[in-house]
Enzyme design. Structure first.
Site, PDB file in Angstrom:
ATOM      1  CD1 TRP A   1     -16.593   3.047   5.175  1.00  0.00           C
ATOM      2  CD2 TRP A   1     -18.156   4.059   4.178  1.00  0.00           C
ATOM      3  NE1 TRP A   1     -17.304   3.602   5.871  1.00  0.00           N
ATOM      4  CE2 TRP A   1     -18.292   4.412   5.265  1.00  0.00           C
ATOM      5  CE3 TRP A   1     -19.298   4.447   3.287  1.00  0.00           C
ATOM      6  CZ2 TRP A   1     -19.194   5.445   5.664  1.00  0.00           C
ATOM      7  CZ3 TRP A   1     -20.126   5.498   3.791  1.00  0.00           C
ATOM      8  CH2 TRP A   1     -19.880   6.003   5.051  1.00  0.00           C
TER       9      TRP A   1
ATOM     10  CG  ASP B   1     -16.864   8.138   5.095  1.00  0.00           C
ATOM     11  OD1 ASP B   1     -17.323   8.924   5.719  1.00  0.00           O
ATOM     12  OD2 ASP B   1     -15.757   7.502   5.352  1.00  0.00           O
TER      13      ASP B   1
ATOM     14  CG  ASP C   1     -11.127   9.352  -2.759  1.00  0.00           C
ATOM     15  OD1 ASP C   1     -11.516   9.112  -1.727  1.00  0.00           O
ATOM     16  OD2 ASP C   1     -10.078  10.285  -2.942  1.00  0.00           O
TER      17      ASP C   1
ATOM     18  CG  ASP D   1     -14.627  16.674  -8.197  1.00  0.00           C
ATOM     19  OD1 ASP D   1     -15.331  16.293  -7.850  1.00  0.00           O
ATOM     20  OD2 ASP D   1     -14.127  18.039  -8.110  1.00  0.00           O
TER      21      ASP D   1
ATOM     22  CE  LYS E   1     -16.811  11.999   6.574  1.00  0.00           C
ATOM     23  NZ  LYS E   1     -16.469  11.070   7.580  1.00  0.00           N
TER      24      LYS E   1
ATOM     25  N   GLY F   1     -10.225   2.746   1.244  1.00  0.00           N
ATOM     26  CA  GLY F   1     -10.905   1.454   0.634  1.00  0.00           C
ATOM     27  C   GLY F   1     -11.750   0.786   1.708  1.00  0.00           C
TER      28      GLY F   1
HETATM   29  C1  SAM Z   1     -13.049   9.983   5.114  1.00  0.00           C
HETATM   30  S1  SAM Z   1     -12.248   9.655   3.569  1.00  0.00           S
HETATM   31  C2  SAM Z   1     -13.168   8.139   3.036  1.00  0.00           C
HETATM   32  C3  SAM Z   1     -12.821   6.812   3.743  1.00  0.00           C
HETATM   33  C4  SAM Z   1     -13.356   5.663   3.292  1.00  0.00           C
HETATM   34  N1  SAM Z   1     -14.815   5.640   3.401  1.00  0.00           N
HETATM   35  C5  SAM Z   1     -12.802   4.433   3.423  1.00  0.00           C
HETATM   36  O1  SAM Z   1     -13.338   3.718   4.367  1.00  0.00           O
HETATM   37  O2  SAM Z   1     -11.716   4.132   3.602  1.00  0.00           O
HETATM   38  C6  SAM Z   1     -13.005  10.637   2.661  1.00  0.00           C
HETATM   39  C7  SAM Z   1     -12.248  10.890   1.208  1.00  0.00           C
HETATM   40  O3  SAM Z   1     -13.418  11.788   0.387  1.00  0.00           O
HETATM   41  C8  SAM Z   1     -12.369  12.051  -0.685  1.00  0.00           C
HETATM   42  N2  SAM Z   1     -13.156  13.078  -1.611  1.00  0.00           N
HETATM   43  C9  SAM Z   1     -13.338  14.593  -0.964  1.00  0.00           C
HETATM   44  N3  SAM Z   1     -14.037  15.075  -2.038  1.00  0.00           N
HETATM   45  C10 SAM Z   1     -13.839  14.413  -3.238  1.00  0.00           C
HETATM   46  C11 SAM Z   1     -14.650  14.575  -4.607  1.00  0.00           C
HETATM   47  N4  SAM Z   1     -15.070  15.792  -4.566  1.00  0.00           N
HETATM   48  N5  SAM Z   1     -14.809  13.625  -5.423  1.00  0.00           N
HETATM   49  C12 SAM Z   1     -13.796  12.293  -5.082  1.00  0.00           C
HETATM   50  N6  SAM Z   1     -13.538  11.971  -3.692  1.00  0.00           N
HETATM   51  C13 SAM Z   1     -13.613  13.113  -2.852  1.00  0.00           C
HETATM   52  C14 SAM Z   1     -11.295  12.394  -0.363  1.00  0.00           C
HETATM   53  O4  SAM Z   1     -10.151  12.411  -1.145  1.00  0.00           O
HETATM   54  C15 SAM Z   1     -11.103  11.205   1.065  1.00  0.00           C
HETATM   55  O5  SAM Z   1     -10.205  10.234   0.401  1.00  0.00           O
END
Ligand code: SAM
Length: 208
Positions: free
Chosen positions: A65, A122, A82, A98, A162, A63
């Site tokens: 961002w 991200d 997420d 998803d 990203k 969370g």
């Molecule tokens: C680097 S973390 C994000 C950090 C976040 N921006 C923060 O500031 O706290 C990446 C996130 O992308 C999520 N993620 C990856 N593929 C996904 C998808 N297809 N649908 C939803 N979330 C996804 C992962 O579960 C993970 O929590």
């Protein structure tokens, strides 16, 4: 101690210090992740989050961002999604799912009723230990986010996503340029130097 060992040790120390600096700062300021500082820097450079922005945060957990966005957006709307759960944040609607599933896409349209100003992603693929494969998988997500964003953003909307500076970087760049008039790449200081991670900033859809 041999020179190469000393240099390695000093580099490890520098990397650790860099990480600690943002980690400590996030604790002091109450952010859930050091990633918050990446968004603060990206927004400082490109200035796209306003009071009344309609913003979608993809891959939002834990969370960091969403926290930054919620501090600025007081009259707009924020939807965060997420695969993993996320603790509540004031003025942020959170949904587990998803983001590439059709029912989640329908949920996005229902929530915003109309098009959005900003899409943030991200998201990264789970790491496998094979850096080249990880980069390809994360850039595949970025490609899908680019296509999704072009369907749900307002003509003057902004996408921040990203991506990794891997072999397929140029393909992602070409897709971004085919969809958006302005395409920039930016690596915030809060992003680890040793990581191939960078951020794509796209603005104004080409259909305009
Ligand atoms: C680097 S973390 C994000 C950090 C976040 N921006 C923060 O500031 O706290 C990446 C996130 O992308 C999520 N993620 C990856 N593929 C996904 C998808 N297809 N649908 C939803 N979330 C996804 C992962 O579960 C993970 O929590």
């Amino acid at each position: 101690m041999k020179k190469s060992k000393r240099t390695k040790k000093s580099n490890t120390w520098k990397i650790k210090q860099h990480r600690d600096q943002f980690f400590k700062k996030s604790k002091v300021l109450g952010y859930r992740s050091r990633a918050s500082f990446k968004l603060i820097e990206i927004n400082k450079k490109f200035k796209f989050i306003q009071q009344n922005t309609k913003l979608l945060d993809l891959g939002s957990s834990p969370g960091g961002w969403s926290q930054v966005a919620s501090e600025i957006i007081t009259k707009g709307k924020i939807l965060s999604i997420d695969l993993k759960d996320m603790k509540p944040i004031k003025n942020v609607k959170f949904t587990v799912g998803d983001i590439f599933e059709n029912k989640i896409k329908d949920h996005i349209s229902e929530f915003f009723v109309g098009k959005l100003d900003v899409v943030l992603s991200d998201m990264a693929a789970d790491t496998t230990g094979n850096k080249s494969l990880d980069s390809i998988r994360t850039n595949h997500i970025c490609t899908k986010v680019l296509n999704l964003s072009s369907q749900i953003l307002k003509p003057k909307g902004v996408l921040v996503s990203k991506l990794f500076m891997g072999e397929d970087f140029i393909e992602v760049k070409n897709l971004a340029k085919s969809l958006y008039k302005e395409v920039n790449f930016f690596k915030p200081q809060a992003s680890r130097n040793e990581s191939k991670e960078t951020y794509l900033h796209c603005k104004i859809l080409k259909t305009l």
